[in-house]
Write a protein that holds these residues in place. Structure first.
Motif, PDB file in Angstrom:
ATOM      1  N   ASP A  19       0.808  -1.217   0.000  1.00 43.47           N
ATOM      2  CA  ASP A  19       0.000   0.000   0.000  1.00 43.47           C
ATOM      3  C   ASP A  19       0.841   1.265   0.000  1.00 43.47           C
ATOM      4  OD1 ASP A  19      -2.334  -1.412  -0.059  1.00 43.47           O
ATOM      5  OD2 ASP A  19      -2.699  -1.279   2.102  1.00 43.47           O
ATOM      6  N   ARG A  20       2.095   1.146   0.400  1.00 44.49           N
ATOM      7  CA  ARG A  20       2.961   2.323   0.425  1.00 44.49           C
ATOM      8  C   ARG A  20       3.202   2.824  -0.986  1.00 44.49           C
ATOM      9  NH1 ARG A  20       6.951  -0.380   4.529  1.00 44.49           N
ATOM     10  NH2 ARG A  20       5.770  -0.048   6.424  1.00 44.49           N
ATOM     11  N   LYS A  21       3.413   4.107  -1.065  1.00 42.85           N
ATOM     12  CA  LYS A  21       3.627   4.736  -2.363  1.00 42.85           C
ATOM     13  C   LYS A  21       4.983   4.319  -2.922  1.00 42.85           C
ATOM     14  CE  LYS A  21       3.257   9.205  -4.546  1.00 42.85           C
ATOM     15  NZ  LYS A  21       3.076  10.643  -4.329  1.00 42.85           N
ATOM     16  N   ARG A  22       4.983   3.921  -4.154  1.00 44.30           N
ATOM     17  CA  ARG A  22       6.221   3.506  -4.809  1.00 44.30           C
ATOM     18  C   ARG A  22       6.887   4.718  -5.478  1.00 44.30           C
ATOM     19  NH1 ARG A  22       6.492  -1.884  -4.497  1.00 44.30           N
ATOM     20  NH2 ARG A  22       4.564  -3.050  -4.494  1.00 44.30           N
ATOM     21  N   ARG A  23       8.194   4.656  -5.564  1.00 45.15           N
ATOM     22  CA  ARG A  23       8.919   5.730  -6.227  1.00 45.15           C
ATOM     23  C   ARG A  23       8.712   5.645  -7.734  1.00 45.15           C
ATOM     24  NH1 ARG A  23      14.764   6.736  -3.632  1.00 45.15           N
ATOM     25  NH2 ARG A  23      13.969   7.758  -1.800  1.00 45.15           N
ATOM     26  N   PRO A  24       8.543   6.777  -8.378  1.00 45.75           N
ATOM     27  CA  PRO A  24       8.419   6.753  -9.836  1.00 45.75           C
ATOM     28  C   PRO A  24       9.735   6.351 -10.488  1.00 45.75           C
ATOM     29  CG  PRO A  24       8.307   8.997  -9.000  1.00 45.75           C
ATOM     30  CD  PRO A  24       8.378   8.091  -7.818  1.00 45.75           C
ATOM     31  N   ALA A  25       9.632   5.881 -11.705  1.00 47.74           N
ATOM     32  CA  ALA A  25      10.825   5.467 -12.441  1.00 47.74           C
ATOM     33  C   ALA A  25      11.752   6.659 -12.621  1.00 47.74           C
ATOM     34  CB  ALA A  25      10.427   4.902 -13.796  1.00 47.74           C
ATOM     35  N   GLY A  26      13.002   6.456 -12.326  1.00 49.14           N
ATOM     36  CA  GLY A  26      13.997   7.497 -12.514  1.00 49.14           C
ATOM     37  C   GLY A  26      14.180   8.427 -11.336  1.00 49.14           C
ATOM     38  N   ALA A  27      13.497   8.178 -10.233  1.00 47.09           N
ATOM     39  CA  ALA A  27      13.618   9.074  -9.075  1.00 47.09           C
ATOM     40  C   ALA A  27      15.024   9.045  -8.493  1.00 47.09           C
ATOM     41  CB  ALA A  27      12.589   8.711  -8.010  1.00 47.09           C
ATOM     42  N   LEU A  28      15.609   7.866  -8.403  1.00 46.67           N
ATOM     43  CA  LEU A  28      16.965   7.771  -7.861  1.00 46.67           C
ATOM     44  C   LEU A  28      17.979   8.424  -8.797  1.00 46.67           C
ATOM     45  CD1 LEU A  28      16.956   4.164  -6.380  1.00 46.67           C
ATOM     46  CD2 LEU A  28      16.819   6.333  -5.178  1.00 46.67           C
ATOM     47  N   GLY A  29      17.754   8.279 -10.089  1.00 44.37           N
ATOM     48  CA  GLY A  29      18.639   8.924 -11.058  1.00 44.37           C
ATOM     49  C   GLY A  29      18.562  10.435 -10.971  1.00 44.37           C
ATOM     50  N   ALA A  30      17.349  10.959 -10.782  1.00 41.37           N
ATOM     51  CA  ALA A  30      17.173  12.407 -10.642  1.00 41.37           C
ATOM     52  C   ALA A  30      17.856  12.909  -9.375  1.00 41.37           C
ATOM     53  CB  ALA A  30      15.694  12.758 -10.628  1.00 41.37           C
ATOM     54  N   GLN A  31      17.733  12.155  -8.291  1.00 42.71           N
ATOM     55  CA  GLN A  31      18.390  12.555  -7.050  1.00 42.71           C
ATOM     56  C   GLN A  31      19.908  12.533  -7.195  1.00 42.71           C
ATOM     57  OE1 GLN A  31      16.781   9.925  -4.128  1.00 42.71           O
ATOM     58  NE2 GLN A  31      14.954  11.163  -3.800  1.00 42.71           N
ATOM     59  N   ALA A  32      20.426  11.545  -7.893  1.00 47.46           N
ATOM     60  CA  ALA A  32      21.878  11.473  -8.105  1.00 47.46           C
ATOM     61  C   ALA A  32      22.357  12.623  -8.981  1.00 47.46           C
ATOM     62  CB  ALA A  32      22.246  10.138  -8.724  1.00 47.46           C
ATOM     63  N   SER A  33      21.574  12.940 -10.012  1.00 51.66           N
ATOM     64  CA  SER A  33      21.923  14.046 -10.894  1.00 51.66           C
ATOM     65  C   SER A  33      21.929  15.369 -10.132  1.00 51.66           C
ATOM     66  CB  SER A  33      20.934  14.105 -12.058  1.00 51.66           C
ATOM     67  OG  SER A  33      21.185  15.206 -12.876  1.00 51.66           O
ATOM     68  N   ILE A  34      20.947  15.551  -9.277  1.00 49.10           N
ATOM     69  CA  ILE A  34      20.862  16.789  -8.499  1.00 49.10           C
ATOM     70  C   ILE A  34      22.006  16.854  -7.491  1.00 49.10           C
ATOM     71  CG2 ILE A  34      19.463  17.946  -6.737  1.00 49.10           C
ATOM     72  CD1 ILE A  34      17.038  17.093  -8.470  1.00 49.10           C
ATOM     73  N   ALA A  76       8.708  15.232 -15.951  1.00 48.98           N
ATOM     74  CA  ALA A  76      10.148  15.241 -15.652  1.00 48.98           C
ATOM     75  C   ALA A  76      10.502  16.395 -14.724  1.00 48.98           C
ATOM     76  CB  ALA A  76      10.947  15.339 -16.950  1.00 48.98           C
ATOM     77  N   MET A  77       9.933  17.554 -14.960  1.00 50.99           N
ATOM     78  CA  MET A  77      10.219  18.713 -14.124  1.00 50.99           C
ATOM     79  C   MET A  77       9.644  18.540 -12.717  1.00 50.99           C
ATOM     80  SD  MET A  77      11.946  21.376 -14.432  1.00 50.99           S
ATOM     81  CE  MET A  77      12.264  22.888 -13.623  1.00 50.99           C
ATOM     82  N   SER A  78       8.469  17.938 -12.641  1.00 49.33           N
ATOM     83  CA  SER A  78       7.862  17.668 -11.345  1.00 49.33           C
ATOM     84  C   SER A  78       8.743  16.749 -10.513  1.00 49.33           C
ATOM     85  CB  SER A  78       6.481  17.046 -11.529  1.00 49.33           C
ATOM     86  OG  SER A  78       5.951  16.606 -10.313  1.00 49.33           O
ATOM     87  N   LEU A  79       9.222  15.693 -11.135  1.00 50.68           N
ATOM     88  CA  LEU A  79      10.095  14.758 -10.441  1.00 50.68           C
ATOM     89  C   LEU A  79      11.401  15.425 -10.017  1.00 50.68           C
ATOM     90  CD1 LEU A  79      10.651  11.785  -9.597  1.00 50.68           C
ATOM     91  CD2 LEU A  79      11.715  11.518 -11.817  1.00 50.68           C
ATOM     92  N   ALA A  80      11.949  16.249 -10.899  1.00 44.78           N
ATOM     93  CA  ALA A  80      13.224  16.910 -10.596  1.00 44.78           C
ATOM     94  C   ALA A  80      13.065  17.916  -9.458  1.00 44.78           C
ATOM     95  CB  ALA A  80      13.748  17.616 -11.838  1.00 44.78           C
ATOM     96  N   LEU A  81      11.985  18.673  -9.446  1.00 44.30           N
ATOM     97  CA  LEU A  81      11.786  19.651  -8.369  1.00 44.30           C
ATOM     98  C   LEU A  81      11.519  18.956  -7.040  1.00 44.30           C
ATOM     99  CD1 LEU A  81       9.772  22.449 -10.170  1.00 44.30           C
ATOM    100  CD2 LEU A  81      12.067  22.624  -9.191  1.00 44.30           C
ATOM    101  N   LYS A  82      10.805  17.840  -7.072  1.00 42.69           N
ATOM    102  CA  LYS A  82      10.577  17.096  -5.834  1.00 42.69           C
ATOM    103  C   LYS A  82      11.895  16.526  -5.312  1.00 42.69           C
ATOM    104  CE  LYS A  82       5.878  15.743  -6.906  1.00 42.69           C
ATOM    105  NZ  LYS A  82       5.021  14.637  -7.378  1.00 42.69           N
ATOM    106  N   SER A  83      12.754  16.119  -6.204  1.00 44.78           N
ATOM    107  CA  SER A  83      14.045  15.559  -5.802  1.00 44.78           C
ATOM    108  C   SER A  83      14.990  16.643  -5.293  1.00 44.78           C
ATOM    109  CB  SER A  83      14.701  14.827  -6.969  1.00 44.78           C
ATOM    110  OG  SER A  83      13.899  13.737  -7.360  1.00 44.78           O
TER     111      SER A  83
END
Length: 84
Positions: A19-34, A76-83
């Protein structure tokens, strides 16, 4: 005669975990890039957030995410800003 129910704890905990929310695809990559870009351009200067730096880093991460996953710019921008 009372009704008895048996509870399988392993299946109950598995259902809770699902039931927990899963991370979207590429979230870890976005965090690493940031994190990489934040080394070059700090996101906090003199104890305050540098909005221009945050947006620049988020745009870079969003472009990278969009090229890798083919998502829309908004997603993509939403994911990047959240990260960030």
């Amino acid at each position: 005669m009372p009704l008895q129910r048996s509870i399988s704890w392993s299946s109950a905990l598995r259902d809770l975990k699902d039931d927990r929310k899963r991370r979207p695809a590429g979230a870890l990559g976005a965090q690493a890039s940031i994190a990489f870009q934040a080394r070059i351009r700090p996101l906090v200067v003199a104890g305050q957030y540098d909005r221009a730096a945050i947006m620049a880093v988020a745009v870079f991460a969003a472009k990278t995410h969009q090229l890798a996953y083919g998502s829309t710019w908004a997603a993509a921008m939403s994911l990047a800003l959240k990260s960030a």
